[in-house]
Design a protein around this motif. Sequence first.
Motif, mmCIF file in Angstrom:
data_model
loop_
_atom_site.group_PDB
_atom_site.id
_atom_site.type_symbol
_atom_site.label_atom_id
_atom_site.label_comp_id
_atom_site.label_asym_id
_atom_site.label_seq_id
_atom_site.Cartn_x
_atom_site.Cartn_y
_atom_site.Cartn_z
ATOM 1 N N GLU A 1 56.647 33.575 1.513
ATOM 2 C CA GLU A 1 55.460 33.376 1.851
ATOM 3 C C GLU A 1 54.788 32.128 1.162
ATOM 4 O OE1 GLU A 1 55.134 38.175 2.358
ATOM 5 O OE2 GLU A 1 54.474 37.316 0.529
ATOM 6 N N ALA A 2 54.782 32.043 -0.082
ATOM 7 C CA ALA A 2 54.286 30.920 -0.607
ATOM 8 C C ALA A 2 54.708 29.478 -0.020
ATOM 9 C CB ALA A 2 54.703 31.006 -2.076
ATOM 10 N N GLY B 1 53.635 24.679 2.437
ATOM 11 C CA GLY B 1 54.065 23.808 3.530
ATOM 12 C C GLY B 1 55.230 23.120 2.586
ATOM 13 N N ALA B 2 56.000 23.606 1.389
ATOM 14 C CA ALA B 2 56.974 22.945 1.046
ATOM 15 C C ALA B 2 57.975 24.084 0.337
ATOM 16 C CB ALA B 2 56.409 22.230 -0.220
ATOM 17 N N LYS B 3 59.162 23.693 0.068
ATOM 18 C CA LYS B 3 60.315 24.673 -0.384
ATOM 19 C C LYS B 3 59.682 24.922 -1.912
ATOM 20 C CE LYS B 3 62.859 25.469 3.003
ATOM 21 N NZ LYS B 3 63.088 26.768 3.577
ATOM 22 N N ILE B 4 60.236 26.089 -2.267
ATOM 23 C CA ILE B 4 60.066 26.241 -3.810
ATOM 24 C C ILE B 4 61.281 26.796 -4.295
ATOM 25 C CG2 ILE B 4 58.803 27.600 -5.607
ATOM 26 C CD1 ILE B 4 56.833 28.433 -3.320
ATOM 27 N N PRO B 5 62.273 25.833 -4.720
ATOM 28 C CA PRO B 5 63.720 26.045 -5.174
ATOM 29 C C PRO B 5 63.921 26.579 -6.650
ATOM 30 C CG PRO B 5 63.499 23.767 -5.101
ATOM 31 C CD PRO B 5 62.319 24.270 -4.588
ATOM 32 N N ASP B 6 62.815 26.541 -7.354
ATOM 33 C CA ASP B 6 63.248 26.702 -8.701
ATOM 34 C C ASP B 6 61.726 27.017 -9.527
ATOM 35 O OD1 ASP B 6 61.571 24.123 -9.145
ATOM 36 O OD2 ASP B 6 63.648 23.220 -9.203
ATOM 37 N N GLU B 7 61.806 27.208 -10.548
ATOM 38 C CA GLU B 7 60.545 27.820 -11.196
ATOM 39 C C GLU B 7 59.356 26.660 -11.407
ATOM 40 O OE1 GLU B 7 59.194 29.758 -15.541
ATOM 41 O OE2 GLU B 7 61.047 30.037 -14.709
ATOM 42 N N ALA B 8 59.917 25.525 -11.627
ATOM 43 C CA ALA B 8 58.962 24.526 -11.652
ATOM 44 C C ALA B 8 58.246 24.156 -10.542
ATOM 45 C CB ALA B 8 59.787 23.023 -12.116
ATOM 46 N N SER B 9 58.856 24.366 -9.486
ATOM 47 C CA SER B 9 58.154 24.267 -8.089
ATOM 48 C C SER B 9 57.104 25.283 -7.829
ATOM 49 C CB SER B 9 59.186 24.274 -6.795
ATOM 50 O OG SER B 9 60.354 23.570 -7.216
ATOM 51 N N ILE B 10 57.115 26.470 -8.614
ATOM 52 C CA ILE B 10 56.128 27.376 -8.414
ATOM 53 C C ILE B 10 54.722 26.945 -9.044
ATOM 54 C CG2 ILE B 10 55.464 29.793 -9.358
ATOM 55 C CD1 ILE B 10 58.317 30.582 -9.226
ATOM 56 N N TYR B 11 54.668 26.229 -10.137
ATOM 57 C CA TYR B 11 53.583 25.797 -10.605
ATOM 58 C C TYR B 11 53.064 24.767 -9.743
ATOM 59 C CZ TYR B 11 55.316 28.156 -14.799
ATOM 60 O OH TYR B 11 55.814 29.395 -15.530
ATOM 61 N N GLN B 12 53.562 23.996 -9.075
ATOM 62 C CA GLN B 12 52.985 22.962 -7.954
ATOM 63 C C GLN B 12 52.525 23.739 -6.902
ATOM 64 O OE1 GLN B 12 52.353 19.713 -8.373
ATOM 65 N NE2 GLN B 12 51.081 20.037 -6.143
ATOM 66 N N ALA B 13 53.158 24.922 -6.317
ATOM 67 C CA ALA B 13 52.843 25.621 -5.204
ATOM 68 C C ALA B 13 51.599 26.250 -5.529
ATOM 69 C CB ALA B 13 53.907 26.526 -4.761
ATOM 70 N N GLY B 14 51.600 26.869 -6.820
ATOM 71 C CA GLY B 14 50.165 27.679 -6.833
ATOM 72 C C GLY B 14 48.954 26.838 -6.766
ATOM 73 N N ARG B 15 48.990 25.637 -7.517
ATOM 74 C CA ARG B 15 47.884 24.953 -7.495
ATOM 75 C C ARG B 15 47.427 24.260 -5.955
ATOM 76 N NH1 ARG B 15 45.366 26.715 -11.415
ATOM 77 N NH2 ARG B 15 45.729 26.034 -13.429
ATOM 78 N N THR B 16 48.732 24.066 -5.238
ATOM 79 C CA THR B 16 48.333 23.712 -3.947
ATOM 80 C C THR B 16 47.557 24.598 -3.190
ATOM 81 O OG1 THR B 16 50.385 22.066 -3.868
ATOM 82 C CG2 THR B 16 49.739 22.923 -1.866
ATOM 83 N N ILE B 17 48.066 26.072 -3.168
ATOM 84 C CA ILE B 17 47.435 26.955 -2.438
ATOM 85 C C ILE B 17 46.066 27.272 -2.658
ATOM 86 C CG2 ILE B 17 47.473 29.375 -2.153
ATOM 87 C CD1 ILE B 17 50.744 29.324 -2.231
ATOM 88 N N GLN B 18 45.661 26.995 -4.125
ATOM 89 C CA GLN B 18 44.494 27.146 -4.907
ATOM 90 C C GLN B 18 43.307 26.156 -4.216
ATOM 91 O OE1 GLN B 18 45.105 27.640 -9.033
ATOM 92 N NE2 GLN B 18 43.877 29.348 -8.958
ATOM 93 N N THR B 19 43.970 24.894 -4.239
ATOM 94 C CA THR B 19 43.125 23.721 -3.829
ATOM 95 C C THR B 19 42.836 23.701 -2.318
ATOM 96 O OG1 THR B 19 44.966 22.181 -4.025
ATOM 97 C CG2 THR B 19 43.423 22.432 -6.303
ATOM 98 N N GLN B 20 44.139 23.813 -1.560
ATOM 99 C CA GLN B 20 44.040 23.735 -0.212
ATOM 100 C C GLN B 20 43.276 24.719 0.469
ATOM 101 O OE1 GLN B 20 47.897 23.057 1.522
ATOM 102 N NE2 GLN B 20 47.212 23.150 3.484
ATOM 103 N N PHE B 21 43.328 25.944 0.042
ATOM 104 C CA PHE B 21 42.641 26.889 1.020
ATOM 105 C C PHE B 21 41.418 27.594 0.135
ATOM 106 C CE2 PHE B 21 47.152 26.881 2.071
ATOM 107 C CZ PHE B 21 46.903 26.673 3.532
ATOM 108 N N GLY B 22 41.106 27.073 -1.046
ATOM 109 C CA GLY B 22 40.122 27.589 -1.904
ATOM 110 C C GLY B 22 40.077 29.154 -2.300
ATOM 111 N N VAL B 23 41.403 29.459 -2.541
ATOM 112 C CA VAL B 23 41.797 30.728 -3.259
ATOM 113 C C VAL B 23 41.492 30.810 -4.644
ATOM 114 C CG1 VAL B 23 43.604 32.482 -3.564
ATOM 115 C CG2 VAL B 23 43.473 30.719 -1.407
ATOM 116 N N LYS B 24 40.759 31.760 -5.213
ATOM 117 C CA LYS B 24 40.151 31.892 -6.540
ATOM 118 C C LYS B 24 41.410 32.187 -7.534
ATOM 119 C CE LYS B 24 35.743 33.840 -5.200
ATOM 120 N NZ LYS B 24 35.815 34.210 -4.013
ATOM 121 N N ASN B 25 42.433 33.077 -7.186
ATOM 122 C CA ASN B 25 43.591 33.470 -7.970
ATOM 123 C C ASN B 25 44.863 33.810 -7.172
ATOM 124 O OD1 ASN B 25 41.982 33.663 -10.835
ATOM 125 N ND2 ASN B 25 40.950 35.182 -8.975
ATOM 126 N N VAL B 26 45.666 33.285 -7.739
ATOM 127 C CA VAL B 26 47.194 33.295 -6.921
ATOM 128 C C VAL B 26 48.023 33.704 -7.871
ATOM 129 C CG1 VAL B 26 49.120 32.224 -5.320
ATOM 130 C CG2 VAL B 26 46.665 31.528 -5.620
#
Length: 265
Positions: free
Chosen positions: A142-143, A148-173
């Motif tokens: 779902e993330a 809009g990007a693959k999350i193949p490892d734990e390091a990628s999770i950190y980038q994905a979380g920030r992207t979702i927050q900033t792109q959609f204005g989500v407070k907490n993820v």
Amino acid sequence: MSKLQVALSIAGTDPSGGAGIMADLKSFQARGVYGMSVITSVVAQNTQGVQAICHLEQSILEAQLKSVFSDIKPHAIKTGMLAEIETIERISRYLKNSDSPYILDPVMVATSGDQLISQDAVQSLKEKLLPLAMIITPNLPEAEVLCGAKIPDEASIYQAGRTIQTQFGVKNVVIKGGHLEGEATDVLFLENGDILTFRSDRIPTRHTHGTGCTYAAVITAELAKGRPIEKAVATAKRFITEAIRTAPELGHGNGPVNHITYKGE
């Protein structure tokens, strides 16, 4: 004054009891919160997959929403399966007029792999609901859809979380990393910029039906009781870990978890 805090789930059904509205109500009860529900879709599903889906007419959805919001104020609101654009738009109008914390579980695919909502509905969910949520609880697939990007490892999770927050204005993820190898690692991105990581041993089992619904429902229950987000997520992590560990091994496929085993804070 009410003697119980109240949580509302707006989602689809599961006649086998492991996911959706049924899992949410069990989780609310387990955490000492009074549960209410508004049904969006009637889903014929079990541990082996989804057999049929019937989305309720908008007039029935509207009537349910009016019944709840005109009578009993929820202290926290969770949404799960929202399959149609009109459903998302209708619910968003109620959420905009509510001051209760809103928890969005972006349900898109069942544990069995069955697609639950259309691409158009995904886009509407991004635009209409993500900005209203206090917290969203995507798993890795779902993330990936959201950022809009693959999350193949734990390091990628950190980038994905920030992207979702900033792109959609989500407070907490909170991104749940259960699909990766190794420890089951969830990462919480808070609106103040802090990042918290929650780890647990991976439990070798196929019985994980409804884990996402249960996890988000526990967060909802804890927020209804006024707990801070980081403590709500920590409780949800402990709850789901124990629920998977003690799964009752029901059904011929991916069985449900145990909603009544965890008694801790």
